[in-house]
Write an enzyme that holds these catalytic residues in place. Structure first.
Site, PDB file in Angstrom:
ATOM      1  N   CYS A 152       0.847  -1.178   0.000  1.00  0.00           N
ATOM      2  CA  CYS A 152       0.000   0.000   0.000  1.00  0.00           C
ATOM      3  C   CYS A 152       0.889   1.236   0.000  1.00  0.00           C
ATOM      4  CB  CYS A 152      -0.904  -0.007   1.225  1.00  0.00           C
ATOM      5  SG  CYS A 152      -1.623  -1.615   1.590  1.00  0.00           S
ATOM      6  N   ARG A 185       1.153   1.797  -7.042  1.00  0.00           N
ATOM      7  CA  ARG A 185       1.397   0.608  -6.231  1.00  0.00           C
ATOM      8  C   ARG A 185       0.165  -0.293  -6.163  1.00  0.00           C
ATOM      9  NH1 ARG A 185       5.921   1.291  -2.843  1.00  0.00           N
ATOM     10  NH2 ARG A 185       5.070  -0.118  -1.293  1.00  0.00           N
ATOM     11  N   TRP A 212      -4.487  -1.694  -0.042  1.00  0.00           N
ATOM     12  CA  TRP A 212      -4.781  -2.871  -0.853  1.00  0.00           C
ATOM     13  C   TRP A 212      -5.213  -3.961   0.113  1.00  0.00           C
ATOM     14  CZ3 TRP A 212      -2.740  -7.886  -1.731  1.00  0.00           C
ATOM     15  CH2 TRP A 212      -3.076  -8.466  -2.959  1.00  0.00           C
ATOM     16  N   ASN A 222       1.352  -0.425   6.567  1.00  0.00           N
ATOM     17  CA  ASN A 222       1.539  -1.390   5.486  1.00  0.00           C
ATOM     18  C   ASN A 222       2.073  -2.678   6.101  1.00  0.00           C
ATOM     19  OD1 ASN A 222       0.840   0.569   3.678  1.00  0.00           O
ATOM     20  ND2 ASN A 222       2.891   0.849   2.829  1.00  0.00           N
ATOM     21  N   GLY A 223       1.700  -3.819   5.512  1.00  0.00           N
ATOM     22  CA  GLY A 223       2.218  -5.090   6.002  1.00  0.00           C
ATOM     23  C   GLY A 223       1.115  -5.977   6.538  1.00  0.00           C
ATOM     24  N   GLU A 276       6.812 -15.135 -19.409  1.00  0.00           N
ATOM     25  CA  GLU A 276       6.670 -13.708 -19.172  1.00  0.00           C
ATOM     26  C   GLU A 276       5.616 -13.088 -20.097  1.00  0.00           C
ATOM     27  OE1 GLU A 276       7.261  -9.766 -17.819  1.00  0.00           O
ATOM     28  OE2 GLU A 276       7.477 -11.756 -16.935  1.00  0.00           O
ATOM     29  N   LYS A 302       2.255 -11.169 -18.763  1.00  0.00           N
ATOM     30  CA  LYS A 302       1.881  -9.805 -19.113  1.00  0.00           C
ATOM     31  C   LYS A 302       0.452  -9.743 -19.623  1.00  0.00           C
ATOM     32  CE  LYS A 302       5.100  -7.545 -17.693  1.00  0.00           C
ATOM     33  NZ  LYS A 302       5.042  -8.563 -16.644  1.00  0.00           N
ATOM     34  N   GLU A 362      -2.009 -10.343 -16.695  1.00  0.00           N
ATOM     35  CA  GLU A 362      -1.994  -9.258 -15.713  1.00  0.00           C
ATOM     36  C   GLU A 362      -2.843  -8.078 -16.136  1.00  0.00           C
ATOM     37  OE1 GLU A 362       2.216  -9.128 -13.322  1.00  0.00           O
ATOM     38  OE2 GLU A 362       2.271  -8.564 -15.429  1.00  0.00           O
ATOM     39  N   HIS A 414       2.439 -33.058 -24.050  1.00  0.00           N
ATOM     40  CA  HIS A 414       2.226 -33.777 -22.793  1.00  0.00           C
ATOM     41  C   HIS A 414       1.100 -33.145 -21.979  1.00  0.00           C
ATOM     42  CE1 HIS A 414       5.706 -36.329 -23.404  1.00  0.00           C
ATOM     43  NE2 HIS A 414       6.417 -35.257 -23.723  1.00  0.00           N
ATOM     44  N   LYS A 448       2.196  -3.094  -6.914  1.00  0.00           N
ATOM     45  CA  LYS A 448       3.512  -2.989  -7.521  1.00  0.00           C
ATOM     46  C   LYS A 448       4.590  -3.667  -6.689  1.00  0.00           C
ATOM     47  CE  LYS A 448       6.424  -1.496 -10.602  1.00  0.00           C
ATOM     48  NZ  LYS A 448       6.428  -2.110 -11.932  1.00  0.00           N
TER      49      LYS A 448
END
Length: 609
Positions: A2, A27, A74, A98-99, A482, A486, A489, A505, A604
């Site tokens: 946050c 963030r 968040w 935060n945390g 990756e 992307k 996301e 497979h 973020k």
């Protein structure tokens, strides 16, 4: 995960806090709030959703004061709601956090028995009541914060104010970033320097266990043992203009287009053509220590983990040393066989990723030497490592990483070259050849960016599809991962990255005319095998998007869409495929109308488990 911003000074805090929170929007958050000491009383205002909602709420209320806190949340404990938004109050004490407080439930039961009433579902409110409880015994706000932090387990960055101490901010951290900035007549506390960068570039990063008493004129910092300490001041060399969109519709697109410069900045001053060597003075390891390395570990999360997988191919190919790559959240909960002659490489854009930090600490405990690849100067991971390789890509605002990933790859190229030269695998001539290849990368990336319209056209053909499959082999298998990440996301399309040779497979059962398959086909030693995998896809009537090396003629006849990258040595193709896949994902997301810079449910900097 946050955003925190606190201010004490002579100016009206309300617009300054809102400005700081706006700079922290990248963030990720689902609610926001501020607390202002107005007269003798702290006023709290909170709202759900975007920061604009809070701004509208404050409009016309006449809220003013020179001491205050701001926060973007968040959700972890409790759904997004006004009650769960920060700041939280307990009597005259108000704080933001935060945390995650791991033992909040037993503490909550203890406080309820003491008569405290809870109005939210959060773990943060427990901390507010705990501080207030200790202050009832005649302790100051700083003493209350310190005593409370000794009772909580977990990660936290805390900023607190109290009605009884009208000129003071108290800050504390453990496991989550927190930084102090000061001017001639004011001071700031924030989770990210961006929140204060338009006011000061000289900042102090708090260490784990630190408690800081911050006034407009000074900051008194004590460590975990309660002893007064002096933390160094760091000068931030980039300014807030670097965090603006510069005319691009989204930060993400701006950051994609910044990648030629990112490559140059990460390489600048770190190589010598004459000797064919990479010069990495902050690596923290002598040539003798590098020569003695028995095994290399790379540990990271998310996009940084994909960079680590590319690093495995690079280091094993160029250095001829075994490399093991782990997801940090898995590494930290097993008993890995790390030895004292091992080299442990961690990768994190923020340098504050909780799982990666824990992995690095475990490796150090077992005696390994730790090198970190990070972007944020002075971050916790950088400070706790034996050596650091900064990526120098400036602030990355878009939640989905683009230029930071590219910079991590460049850092790994330099590290591999340095390692190979030290260990005698490459000579002067070989080193110069590799440096010439590295230096050519910005030009190749520019070439791809100038052909963005081709990728827009591909995006228009396939943006309505609900599932994608990405295939790659060798060093480009991580790039398939990756590319898929992307897309999922920022567009919310289900996408999977897979080794092309493993498709038969299992994933081949999913392939039909409704699943576009993106295949990475460089002209390398696995070219023919990858072509065979592509043909297996076309036989199932799936649309194929082929990314190929320039000069490719055959695949254009069978693939539904083709995009070419410059023909470069195989080990450099990940950079070029990455940029093309970033643009493809971006334009698909734009066509679907999603929030590209702030995708749902993502943050973020992941500073909690």
């Amino acid at each position: 995960m946050c955003g925190i911003v606190g201010y004490v000074g002579k100016q009206d805090a309300v617009p300054l806090l809102l400005e700081g929170l706006r700079r922290l929007e990248y963030r990720g958050y689902d609610s926001a709030g501020i607390a202002i000491l107005q007269g003798a009383k702290i006023e709290v205002r909170r709202s759900v959703g975007k920061l604009a909602n809070l701004t509208n709420l404050l409009s016309g209320q006449g809220l003013h004061g020179t001491l205050g806190l701001g926060h973007t949340r968040w959700a972890t404990h409790g759904k997004p709601s006004e009650e769960n938004a920060h700041p939280h109050r307990s009597e005259g004490c108000v704080l933001v956090h935060n945390g995650i407080i791991e033992n909040y439930l037993p503490l909550k039961h203890q406080l309820e028995k003491a008569g405290y009433r809870f109005e939210s579902e959060t773990d943060t409110e427990v901390v507010a009541h705990l501080i207030a409880h200790h202050m009832k015994r005649g302790r100051s706000l700083a003493e209350g914060v310190r005593t409370a932090t000794q009772e909580i387990r977990g990660s936290y960055a805390i900023a607190a104010i109290d009605e009884g101490e009208p000129d003071t901010l108290v800050a504390a951290r453990s496991g989550c970033p927190l930084v102090i900035g000061q001017t001639a007549d004011s001071a700031w506390v924030a989770s990210d320097v961006l929140a204060m960068l338009s006011h000061t570039r000289d900042v102090i990063y708090l260490e784990d266990g630190d408690v800081a008493v911050v006034t407009r004129s000074e900051a008194h910092i004590t460590d975990a043992g309660g002893h007064r300490v002096a933390r160094p001041t760091t000068r931030i060399t980039w300014d807030e203009v670097a965090a603006e969109k510069s005319g691009y519709p989204h930060f993400m697109l701006k950051e994609i287009h910044e990648q030629p410069q990112t490559i140059l900045d990460t390489m600048r001053g770190r190589y010598a053509f004459e000797t064919g060597q990479a010069d990495l003075p902050d690596l923290g390891l002598t040539s003798e220590q590098l020569t003695a390395v028995g095994r290399i570990w790379i540990v990271a999360c998310g996009t940084s983990w994909h960079a680590g997988l590319v690093g495995k191919y690079l280091l094993e190919e160029m250095v001829r040393t075994p490399v093991q790559v782990d997801v940090a959240s898995e590494f930290r909960y097993r008993d890995p066989l790390v030895k004292k002659d091992d080299l442990f490489i961690t990768i994190s854009q923020s340098g504050e990723t909780a799982d990666t930090l824990a992995a690095a600490r475990e490796a150090k405990r077992k005696g390994a030497r730790v090198i970190s690849i990070v972007n944020v100067v002075g971050s916790t991971l950088a400070r706790e490592s034996d050596g650091v390789l900064y990526t120098h890509c400036g602030p990355e605002i878009g939640v989905a990483s683009t230029k930071a990933f590219t910079a991590q790859l460049i850092a790994l190229y330099l590290l591999a070259l340095h390692f190979a030269r030290v260990r005698g695998v490459l000579n002067d001539v070989d080193g110069r050849i590799w440096l010439e290849r590295f230096v050519s990368l910005p030009t190749h990336v520019e070439h791809i960016l100038k052909r963005e319209a081709e990728l827009v056209a591909i995006a228009k053909r396939y943006h309505t599809k609900r599932n994608f499959l990405y295939l790659g082999r060798g060093i480009n298998y991580p790039i398939a991962l990756e590319g898929a990440l992307k897309l999922k996301e920022i567009s919310y399309i289900h996408a999977e990255g897979y080794p092309a040779g493993e498709m038969k497979h299992g994933p081949i059962a999913l392939i039909d005319e409704n699943i576009p398959v993106v295949v990475l086909v460089p002209r390398d030693r696995l070219y023919e095998k990858t072509c065979s995998n592509l043909m297996e896809v076309t036989a199932r009537n799936a649309p194929v998007i082929a990314l190929v090396s320039e000069g490719e003629r055959d695949l254009g006849k069978v693939a539904d869409a083709v995009f070419t990258i410059p023909d470069v040595p195989a080990l450099l193709t990940p950079i070029l495929f990455t940029v093309a896949l970033q643009l493809l994902a971006y334009h698909i997301a734009v066509l679907r109308g999603t929030d590209v810079d702030q995708p749902r449910n993502l943050a973020k900097s992941v500073t909690v488990e």
